[in-house]
Design an enzyme around this catalytic site. Structure first.
Site, PDB file in Angstrom:
ATOM      1  NE  ARG A  35      -4.324  -1.574   1.628  1.00 27.28           N
ATOM      2  CZ  ARG A  35      -5.228  -2.125   2.410  1.00 27.28           C
ATOM      3  NH1 ARG A  35      -5.024  -2.174   3.718  1.00 27.28           N
ATOM      4  NH2 ARG A  35      -6.337  -2.610   1.907  1.00 27.28           N
ATOM      5  CE  LYS A 199     -19.605 -16.418   7.354  1.00 28.46           C
ATOM      6  NZ  LYS A 199     -19.663 -15.369   8.369  1.00 28.46           N
ATOM      7  N   GLY A 355      -9.198  -9.059  -0.551  1.00 30.45           N
ATOM      8  CA  GLY A 355      -8.020  -9.219   0.300  1.00 30.45           C
ATOM      9  C   GLY A 355      -7.381 -10.593   0.179  1.00 30.45           C
ATOM     10  N   GLY A 378     -12.912  -4.290   0.103  1.00 29.88           N
ATOM     11  CA  GLY A 378     -14.306  -3.864   0.278  1.00 29.88           C
ATOM     12  C   GLY A 378     -14.729  -2.851  -0.770  1.00 29.88           C
TER      13      GLY A 378
HETATM   14  P1  ADP Z   1     -11.685 -12.210  -0.634  1.00 33.31           P
HETATM   15  O1  ADP Z   1     -11.013 -11.641   0.601  1.00 33.31           O
HETATM   16  O2  ADP Z   1     -10.731 -12.417  -1.754  1.00 33.31           O
HETATM   17  O3  ADP Z   1     -12.901 -11.417  -1.039  1.00 33.31           O
HETATM   18  P2  ADP Z   1     -13.219 -14.064   0.894  1.00 33.31           P
HETATM   19  O4  ADP Z   1     -12.883 -13.309   2.134  1.00 33.31           O
HETATM   20  O5  ADP Z   1     -14.607 -14.014   0.410  1.00 33.31           O
HETATM   21  O6  ADP Z   1     -12.216 -13.678  -0.275  1.00 33.31           O
HETATM   22  O7  ADP Z   1     -12.908 -15.609   1.123  1.00 33.31           O
HETATM   23  C1  ADP Z   1     -11.643 -16.050   1.459  1.00 33.31           C
HETATM   24  C2  ADP Z   1     -11.695 -17.183   2.433  1.00 33.31           C
HETATM   25  O8  ADP Z   1     -12.508 -18.241   1.966  1.00 33.31           O
HETATM   26  C3  ADP Z   1     -10.324 -17.782   2.663  1.00 33.31           C
HETATM   27  O9  ADP Z   1      -9.935 -17.537   3.988  1.00 33.31           O
HETATM   28  C4  ADP Z   1     -10.524 -19.267   2.384  1.00 33.31           C
HETATM   29  O10 ADP Z   1      -9.857 -20.111   3.304  1.00 33.31           O
HETATM   30  C5  ADP Z   1     -12.013 -19.423   2.536  1.00 33.31           C
HETATM   31  N1  ADP Z   1     -12.482 -20.633   1.866  1.00 33.31           N
HETATM   32  C6  ADP Z   1     -12.390 -20.974   0.586  1.00 33.31           C
HETATM   33  N2  ADP Z   1     -12.859 -22.214   0.379  1.00 33.31           N
HETATM   34  C7  ADP Z   1     -13.277 -22.676   1.568  1.00 33.31           C
HETATM   35  C8  ADP Z   1     -13.846 -23.908   2.027  1.00 33.31           C
HETATM   36  N3  ADP Z   1     -14.085 -24.915   1.182  1.00 33.31           N
HETATM   37  N4  ADP Z   1     -14.143 -24.027   3.327  1.00 33.31           N
HETATM   38  C9  ADP Z   1     -13.897 -23.004   4.174  1.00 33.31           C
HETATM   39  N5  ADP Z   1     -13.358 -21.831   3.816  1.00 33.31           N
HETATM   40  C10 ADP Z   1     -13.046 -21.667   2.530  1.00 33.31           C
HETATM   41 MG    MG Z   2     -11.523 -11.806   2.659  1.00 34.66          MG
END
Ligand code: ADP
Ligand code: MG
Length: 397
Positions: A35, A199, A355, A378
């Protein structure tokens, strides 16, 4: 676009909102300086013009109101001083009489940095009095904090109204906006979105907004089990949002209506515990017994996703398709990174944001192959949801 490149800031005091919310370890050592490095083009351009630069940033989430030593930006100011090879006048005090006095003395070519802007509880309320005091420090306002652009705070949005004719996007902010626009307005087809993560609830609005735009939607990772369960499949102990089963079915229906090809995992690597060292079992179908938890995409899924990615001209990736933090379950996510890199080599435009997704693409070693990596988690998601970001709107108004 109200960028800074066409303006000469010689002799001006320029207030710059940056995103210096960097990760630090227990000794306050910066563990990832991305950053800070990404704000350098803007800072250097202003210094080259002969402007005095006054930086504003937040750090962590102060709760008490007032100075908190563990959330001071001092280590960041020192780090910045090191990379700029130049003194960074750090205000230390959060008293505006002191800050104004330092700002008044500041000369062209000098850099000053304020303490953590969130030490003022008014900041996150978008308070106009705080914005006014900040505005009094400079002659122009530049917002380069894309990571905070979805916040309607004093230093990210409210302050802009005090600079009706001299407010600008910083170079980082401009880069983000140009690329996000490219993605969301008339993208080259076929357009494939890969949405994963833990999620579904955090991505519903992104998916809804993308459906009219994309040709292919790949759903992977933790959220795919909510879809699987909604479709009557056994998912064992896999992560699932039981209150979102209907949402998953509705999104599937919506995808059909929009003629979007929806791809869900067809095979799975599962673990008998949520750790890297758990026992691993391969399931050739999504039919997972009770004691197992889906952790990563299987080989058939990786290939299926890969084929879609390789046929795409525009690619958006947000959300890992497995628990990539555990090495044994990073294979699916790394294969997505590899296919996206291959697609960009063949001329596709690929964007990665979020992230965890950004840290996954860096870990995979393919980061330098990606057309555009967003610095705002975000903020990017809200942009993809179709929302107007206050930090962008304030400059354009
Ligand atoms: P980003 O930060 O890129 O937007 P998210 O925060 O939505 O991504 O999701 C990232 C998280 O999702 C990671 O910590 C990863 O471990 C988790 N994840 C991915 N697949 C699974 C799974 N099958 N079970 C539990 N957690 C998962
Ligand atoms: Mg995330």
């Amino acid at each position: 676009m109200k960028g800074i490149n066409d303006v000469n800031f010689a002799g001006k005091k320029v207030l710059v909102r940056v995103d210096f919310n960097v990760p630090v370890d227990e000794n306050k050592k910066i563990t990832d300086d991305t950053r800070i490095m990404e704000a350098l083009p803007t800072i250097n351009k202003l210094l080259k013009d002969g402007a005095a630069v006054i930086l504003m940033a937040h750090f962590g989430r102060p709760k008490k109101g007032g100075f908190e030593p563990e959330l001071s930006l001092k280590p960041v100011a020192e780090y910045l001083s090191g990379v700029l090879k130049k003194e960074v006048v750090f205000t230390q005090s959060i008293d505006f009489a002191d800050i104004q006095a330092l700002a008044d003395k500041l000369q062209g070519g000098q850099v000053m940095m304020l303490e953590n802007i969130r030490f003022y509880p008014e900041e996150t309320k978008g308070d106009i009095e705080l914005a006014k005091k900040l505005a009094a420090l400079g002659d122009c306002y530049v917002n380069d904090a894309f990571g905070a652009a979805h916040r309607e705070h004093s230093s990210t949005a409210t302050i802009a109204q005090f600079f009706p004719n001299n407010k600008y996007f910083g170079l980082l902010m401009e880069h983000e906006i140009v690329n996000l626009k490219k993605l969301m307005t008339a993208p080259e087809k076929p357009f494939t979105a890969i949405i994963g993560g833990s999620k579904i609830s955090s991505k519903i609005d992104v998916i809804k907004n993308l459906l009219p735009l994309v040709d292919n939607l790949i759903i992977g990772g933790g959220m795919s089990y909510t879809f699987a369960k909604a479709n009557g499949k056994r998912i064992g102990r896999s992560i699932c949002e039981d209150d979102k089963l209907q949402v998953a079915l509705d999104l599937q229906e919506e995808a059909k209506k929009e003629n979007v090809n929806l791809y869900l995992p067809v095979d799975i690597l599962a673990g008998d515990g949520f750790s890297n060292d758990c026992n691993i079992k391969y399931f050739p179908e999504i039919d997972i017994p009770n004691e197992w938890e889906g952790m990563d995409a299987g080989e058939k899924t990786r290939q299926m996703f890969g084929e879609v990615i390789l046929k795409s001209k525009t690619i958006l990736w947000n959300g890992p398709v497995g628990v990539f933090e555990f090495e044994n379950f990073a294979g699916g996510t790394n294969s997505i990174a590899k296919y996206i890199a291959q697609a960009t080599d063949q001329g596709a435009f690929a964007a990665v944001g979020g992230g965890d997704s950004v840290s996954a693409i860096k870990k995979s070693g393919f980061a330098d192959k990606i057309s555009y990596i967003s610095t705002g988690g975000g903020a990017m998601l809200e942009y993809l949801e179709g929302k107007t970001l206050p930090g962008i709107k304030a400059i354009l108004d």
